[in-house]
Design an enzyme around this catalytic site. Structure first.
Site, PDB file in Angstrom:
ATOM      1  CG  HIS A 354      14.365  40.697 -40.473  1.00  0.00           C
ATOM      2  ND1 HIS A 354      15.381  41.021 -41.491  1.00  0.00           N
ATOM      3  CD2 HIS A 354      14.148  41.866 -39.949  1.00  0.00           C
ATOM      4  CE1 HIS A 354      15.224  42.627 -41.820  1.00  0.00           C
ATOM      5  NE2 HIS A 354      14.571  42.810 -40.573  1.00  0.00           N
ATOM      6  N   GLY A 355      15.802  36.433 -39.078  1.00  0.00           N
ATOM      7  CA  GLY A 355      15.563  35.416 -38.315  1.00  0.00           C
ATOM      8  C   GLY A 355      15.583  33.910 -39.025  1.00  0.00           C
TER       9      GLY A 355
END
Length: 506
Positions: A354-355
């Site tokens: 997701h990051g």
């Protein structure tokens, strides 16, 4: 180009008309298919290049490498002594390394350099690239990776049709935020002629309408309250923070599942069937069921390409049994350790996907800790059917299970939404202070937002056994069109301030 933009409102019908004009042209089927696929690639590149045309080179590079790797995997020979470069495995690994290297540079390089500098007290500011993260790079990269892995495993034959392959990677409805399609499902659809289906198209329009309602009416209105509270969370009461956390829970669901509904519905207009990406996750009775229903394309991707190859929840213990004996406690302990390891690997990777932020990793660890007891006790697949199957209302036990699961998910979304671990901790501490007993902050439109959330829950509950919540063909025509009209009016009249889709950043 955003699904909820004026540009897309003009783009979609134009692409639709040209696409089917080609499909019904009086030319041979082979040429017709190639022209349709070529047009899909052109339209998809226009759609993607609307943000920044320079990133088209990146998706083209990813597509070409993955297409070439499939051919090299199939046509290479098993490795001879001293000639490992000729092996199918070499080309699969090479494609994985290339694609992950590109993803790593754009998404994770600055994060690791900054963290390294902070850890050792070194100024690394001059080493940072500070490049813009290409929209949807994690989605199409994983889609490309699955192709070469499936070719290596023999699940799909590599295609020589480069146009069809580029269409498979770049198909605009699901290009920037999924679902993350498998080549075994999507690629064959670009290799066969497609005919327009009125029933499929009208169902697609219904799903698009539902997706727009979830995004524009629910998610964007929730965002107004959520953003305001998070900007001043340290001065807000506990009740306000709790309400904002709940609203963010519906914001991210309405935003992401709304995108998926629009994508799947749009694909149906072109005779393409995409996999389902959400299946009423907030009606889950435990955290394992939640993860079977949330972002299904990513969850199953990690399951099939990471979790199961690592041994999953049933690792091969033949060597340990041969060494220690089938009744040895050491074998059982080793098995549990492998299961624990595999579970944490999956959730850490999911968080990191997701990051590049510690909050996403913490979010992954949090869910791993919730998931672990279920998998160790063999209860991770206890609930595989829809809640209240065959009944209108759930039992009190099911209500309690859904409420507890929802509360755990809300807490996880606080970690996910925070910019730092410290901010997440402060938010939780402030949220569970004595001020939680006070009245929350009220802003204009809050009551209306809560009303739309209730509508969302009711509609999805009543149609939880359907492919999507607005699949209401059994309803009388007059009632059905009245429902469509109401939802269109809600979108036009009560849509919140236009917001980008949350998952575009991933």
């Amino acid at each position: 180009m955003l699904f909820n933009s004026i540009e897309f409102a003009f783009f979609l019908p134009i692409v639709f008309l040209i696409y089917w004009a080609i499909g019904y042209a009086k030319i041979n089927d082979t040429l017709k298919l190639r022209l349709q696929n070529a047009f899909v690639v052109i339209a998809s590149y226009v759609f993607y290049g609307w943000w920044d045309w320079r990133f088209l080179l990146l998706i083209a590079f990813t597509s070409f490498c993955s297409w070439g790797s499939g051919l090299l995997i199939r046509h290479s020979q098993p490795p001879l002594k001293g000639r490992r470069i000729s092996s199918p495995k070499f080309w699969m690994v090479a494609n994985i390394v290339i694609n992950l290297a590109v993803l790593g540079v754009f998404k994770y390089y600055d994060f690791f350099v900054s963290e390294f500098g902070q850890l050792f007290g070194i100024d690394t500011s001059n080493l940072l690239l500070r490049i813009i993260l290409p929209v949807g790079i994690s989605f199409y990269t994983f889609q490309a990776l699955s192709y070469s892995i499936d070719v290596y495993r023999g699940k799909i034959e590599p295609t020589k049709d480069i146009i069809a392959f580029f269409a498979f990677i770049s198909f605009f409805p699901q290009l920037v935020a999924g679902p993350i399609e498998r080549a075994t499902n999507l690629l064959p659809q670009f290799l066969t002629n497609r005919r327009f289906s009125y029933d499929q198209a009208t169902d697609g329009m219904r799903q698009i309408l539902w997706g727009l309602f979830k995004k524009i009416v629910v998610a964007d209105n929730c965002a107004s309250y959520v953003n305001q509270v998070w900007a001043t969370y340290d001065t807000q009461t506990g009740s306000t923070l709790l309400l904002a956390a709940i609203l963010f829970t519906f914001q991210i669901y309405g935003d992401f599942s709304g995108y998926s509904d629009i994508a799947i519905g749009t694909a149906k207009l072109f005779g393409i069937k995409l996999m389902r990406n959400f299946n009423n996750p907030y009606f889950s009775r435990d955290i394992a069921e939640f993860w079977r229903r949330w972002h299904i394309s990513l969850t199953t991707w990690f399951r099939d390409y990471v979790y199961i190859p690592l041994g999953g929840s049933r690792p091969d213990m033949s060597r340990a049994i041969a060494r220690y004996g089938s009744t040895s406690k050491r074998v059982e302990h080793q098995k549990k350790w492998i299961i624990v390891r595999n579970t944490f690997v999956i959730f850490l990777l999911s968080g990191f996907w997701h990051g590049a932020n510690w909050t996403f990793i913490a979010w992954g660890i949090y869910h791993a800790l919730l998931f672990l007891p279920l998998i160790l006790l063999g209860k991770n697949r206890k609930y595989t059917n829809q809640v209240a199957e065959g009944r209108l209302l759930p039992t009190w036990k099911e209500c309690l299970q859904m409420l507890v699961t929802f509360a755990l998910v809300v807490l996880g979304w606080i970690i996910f939404r925070a910019e730092t671990i410290t901010q997440a901790w402060d938010y939780v501490v402030h949220g569970f202070s004595l001020s939680i007993l006070s009245m929350p902050m009220v802003i204009t439109g809050l009551k209306r937002t809560l009303f739309f959330i209730i509508i969302l829950l009711i509609v999805e509950w009543l149609n939880r056994h359907k492919e999507h919540a607005l699949d209401i063909q059994q309803v009388p025509v007059i009632v059905r069109y009245a429902i469509y009209y109401i939802f269109v009016l809600c979108i036009l009249e009560f849509g919140g301030s236009s917001q980008s889709f949350i998952y575009f950043q991933f």
